[in-house]
Write a protein that holds these residues in place. Structure first.
Motif, PDB file in Angstrom:
ATOM      1  N   ASP A 172       0.833  -1.211   0.000  1.00 17.01           N
ATOM      2  CA  ASP A 172       0.000   0.000   0.000  1.00 17.01           C
ATOM      3  C   ASP A 172       0.865   1.259   0.000  1.00 17.01           C
ATOM      4  O   ASP A 172       0.511   2.262  -0.628  1.00 17.01           O
ATOM      5  N   ARG A 173       1.989   1.221   0.697  1.00 15.42           N
ATOM      6  CA  ARG A 173       2.900   2.372   0.700  1.00 15.42           C
ATOM      7  C   ARG A 173       3.404   2.643  -0.709  1.00 15.42           C
ATOM      8  O   ARG A 173       3.509   3.791  -1.148  1.00 15.42           O
ATOM      9  N   ARG A 174       3.730   1.555  -1.416  1.00 13.24           N
ATOM     10  CA  ARG A 174       4.235   1.708  -2.780  1.00 13.24           C
ATOM     11  C   ARG A 174       3.157   2.239  -3.718  1.00 13.24           C
ATOM     12  O   ARG A 174       3.431   3.076  -4.601  1.00 13.24           O
ATOM     13  N   LYS A 175       1.940   1.777  -3.534  1.00 13.71           N
ATOM     14  CA  LYS A 175       0.833   2.288  -4.340  1.00 13.71           C
ATOM     15  C   LYS A 175       0.576   3.766  -4.026  1.00 13.71           C
ATOM     16  O   LYS A 175       0.250   4.546  -4.916  1.00 13.71           O
ATOM     17  N   LEU A 176       0.714   4.127  -2.763  1.00  9.72           N
ATOM     18  CA  LEU A 176       0.522   5.520  -2.365  1.00  9.72           C
ATOM     19  C   LEU A 176       1.576   6.413  -3.010  1.00  9.72           C
ATOM     20  O   LEU A 176       1.263   7.526  -3.459  1.00  9.72           O
ATOM     21  N   TYR A 177       2.805   5.915  -3.077  1.00 11.87           N
ATOM     22  CA  TYR A 177       3.854   6.700  -3.731  1.00 11.87           C
ATOM     23  C   TYR A 177       3.509   6.910  -5.204  1.00 11.87           C
ATOM     24  O   TYR A 177       3.694   8.014  -5.738  1.00 11.87           O
ATOM     25  N   GLU A 178       3.012   5.873  -5.861  1.00 15.28           N
ATOM     26  CA  GLU A 178       2.623   6.010  -7.267  1.00 15.28           C
ATOM     27  C   GLU A 178       1.538   7.074  -7.424  1.00 15.28           C
ATOM     28  O   GLU A 178       1.525   7.822  -8.407  1.00 15.28           O
ATOM     29  N   LEU A 179       0.637   7.142  -6.450  1.00 16.96           N
ATOM     30  CA  LEU A 179      -0.452   8.104  -6.490  1.00 16.96           C
ATOM     31  C   LEU A 179       0.063   9.543  -6.402  1.00 16.96           C
ATOM     32  O   LEU A 179      -0.507  10.460  -6.996  1.00 16.96           O
ATOM     33  N   TYR A 180       1.157   9.727  -5.663  1.00 14.53           N
ATOM     34  CA  TYR A 180       1.717  11.071  -5.449  1.00 14.53           C
ATOM     35  C   TYR A 180       3.098  11.241  -6.100  1.00 14.53           C
ATOM     36  O   TYR A 180       3.780  12.223  -5.824  1.00 14.53           O
ATOM     37  N   GLU A 181       3.449  10.331  -6.963  1.00 16.83           N
ATOM     38  CA  GLU A 181       4.798  10.345  -7.542  1.00 16.83           C
ATOM     39  C   GLU A 181       5.089  11.639  -8.302  1.00 16.83           C
ATOM     40  O   GLU A 181       6.202  12.179  -8.238  1.00 16.83           O
ATOM     41  N   GLN A 182       4.106  12.152  -9.040  1.00 20.60           N
ATOM     42  CA  GLN A 182       4.352  13.367  -9.811  1.00 20.60           C
ATOM     43  C   GLN A 182       4.661  14.551  -8.898  1.00 20.60           C
ATOM     44  O   GLN A 182       5.457  15.427  -9.248  1.00 20.60           O
ATOM     45  N   ASP A 183       4.053  14.596  -7.722  1.00 21.67           N
ATOM     46  CA  ASP A 183       4.378  15.655  -6.761  1.00 21.67           C
ATOM     47  C   ASP A 183       5.824  15.533  -6.292  1.00 21.67           C
ATOM     48  O   ASP A 183       6.543  16.535  -6.185  1.00 21.67           O
ATOM     49  N   PHE A 184       6.247  14.309  -5.995  1.00 20.98           N
ATOM     50  CA  PHE A 184       7.638  14.094  -5.593  1.00 20.98           C
ATOM     51  C   PHE A 184       8.585  14.546  -6.705  1.00 20.98           C
ATOM     52  O   PHE A 184       9.564  15.263  -6.452  1.00 20.98           O
TER      53      PHE A 184
END
Length: 320
Positions: free
Chosen positions: A294-306
């Motif tokens: 779930d953490r990895r999926k969450l990163y994908e969800l906000y990856e463009q912000d990062f």
């Protein structure tokens, strides 16, 4: 003797003028170096923005014609000073709204710290870009000084969770909390009020909140609430070429620099802010309850912000 006295006075005067000139030169050089450092910092912050936008023409909106009016809802306009500020919830937006509100008044401007935080969040208190005709929107975006403030995406997300679900917030309990408890906390009939929920020890956990964000139906039913909507979606940085990108992590320093750029440093003072206490270790502790996948999926969800705003991928949270 009189000749010697006159020469001495002339020498003292010349030395005094030299000291004054030297002091001015040193001050001028200091100002130039400071401006160079600000420029270098801003270039470093804008570079990932440019690269991400240039590398993906399909995902991000690059033309005003492709943007609906409600997508410009976070852009506050100050016509008097030629400023546009894109506010992002959980990134010092209350204090910057207080500054923008102060600037709508006559000089001497009221101290932003004296303005009620609740006032600046009321509807129609500040002028928003989407209230203007399209021709004016285009002209303002071209000529005004545009700025935004960003924050580590996961820290911002956690800040939103704590503020809306750990503190007493009846609206967010009714709007989201009961729904989250029902779907992700195995509570088919959650308490009707937050007071009842607290009395029974029932709270939206951080893991429940993440489950809600990751559920495809959440975004399908309606856009994310602005408090956890992606920063790039709120401020459209591939369309709007921001002149200044501030960071929450260096908030006071950046605020001082921006007010100088706007030539307002002698007229207004940015309100003092509390120090961010969310350390990486603190964040890791809270994320430890969230499954790695779930953490990895969450990163994908906000990856463009990062990527856009230059924040490193949090390996300690994602690499197991």
């Amino acid at each position: 003797m009189a000749q010697y006295s006159g020469f001495k006075q002339l020498l003292i005067y010349a030395v005094s003028m030299f000291i004054i000139a030297l002091s001015f030169y040193q001050w001028d050089m200091s100002q130039r170096k400071q401006e160079e450092r600000i420029h270098e910092t801003q270039e470093l912050r804008k570079q990932p923005l440019r690269e991400t936008c240039a590398g993906d023409k399909e995902t991000f909106k690059h033309r005003l014609e492709d943007v609906r009016n409600n997508e410009l809802a976070n852009l506050i306009v100050d016509d008097k000073h030629g400023i546009i500020y894109c506010y992002i919830p959980k990134v010092a937006c209350t204090n910057w709204k207080r500054v923008m509100f102060s600037l709508t008044k006559d000089e001497p401007y009221p101290d932003p710290a004296s303005i009620s935080p609740d006032l600046v969040h009321l509807p129609n208190i500040l002028p928003f870009l989407n209230s203007f005709p399209r021709s004016e929107i285009k002209a303002k975006l071209k000529h005004y000084t545009k700025f935004l403030y960003v924050r580590d995406p996961f820290v911002r997300l956690f800040s939103a969770y704590r503020n809306k679900f750990q503190e007493h917030n009846e609206y967010f309990y009714q709007r989201y909390g009961r729904h989250i408890l029902r779907l992700y906390a195995n509570q088919p009939d959650p308490p009707q009020s937050l007071k009842e929920a607290n009395a029974s020890g029932m709270r939206v956990s951080f893991q429940n909140f993440i489950q809600y964000l990751l559920d495809p139906l959440t975004e399908r039913n309606e856009p994310f609430d602005p408090h956890w909507r992606q920063m790039q979606r709120l401020c459209l940085p591939c369309l709007i070429k921001y002149d200044f990108v501030g960071h929450q992590e260096t908030l006071q320093q950046d605020a001082s620099q921006l007010l100088k750029i706007l030539m307002l440093q002698d007229n207004i003072q940015f309100p003092p802010s509390y120090e961010n206490m969310t350390t990486p270790a603190f964040l890791l502790d809270w994320f430890s309850a969230v499954p790695l996948e779930d953490r990895r999926k969450l990163y994908e969800l906000y990856e463009q912000d990062f990527r856009m705003f230059g924040y490193k991928r949090p390996r300690e949270l994602l690499d197991g």
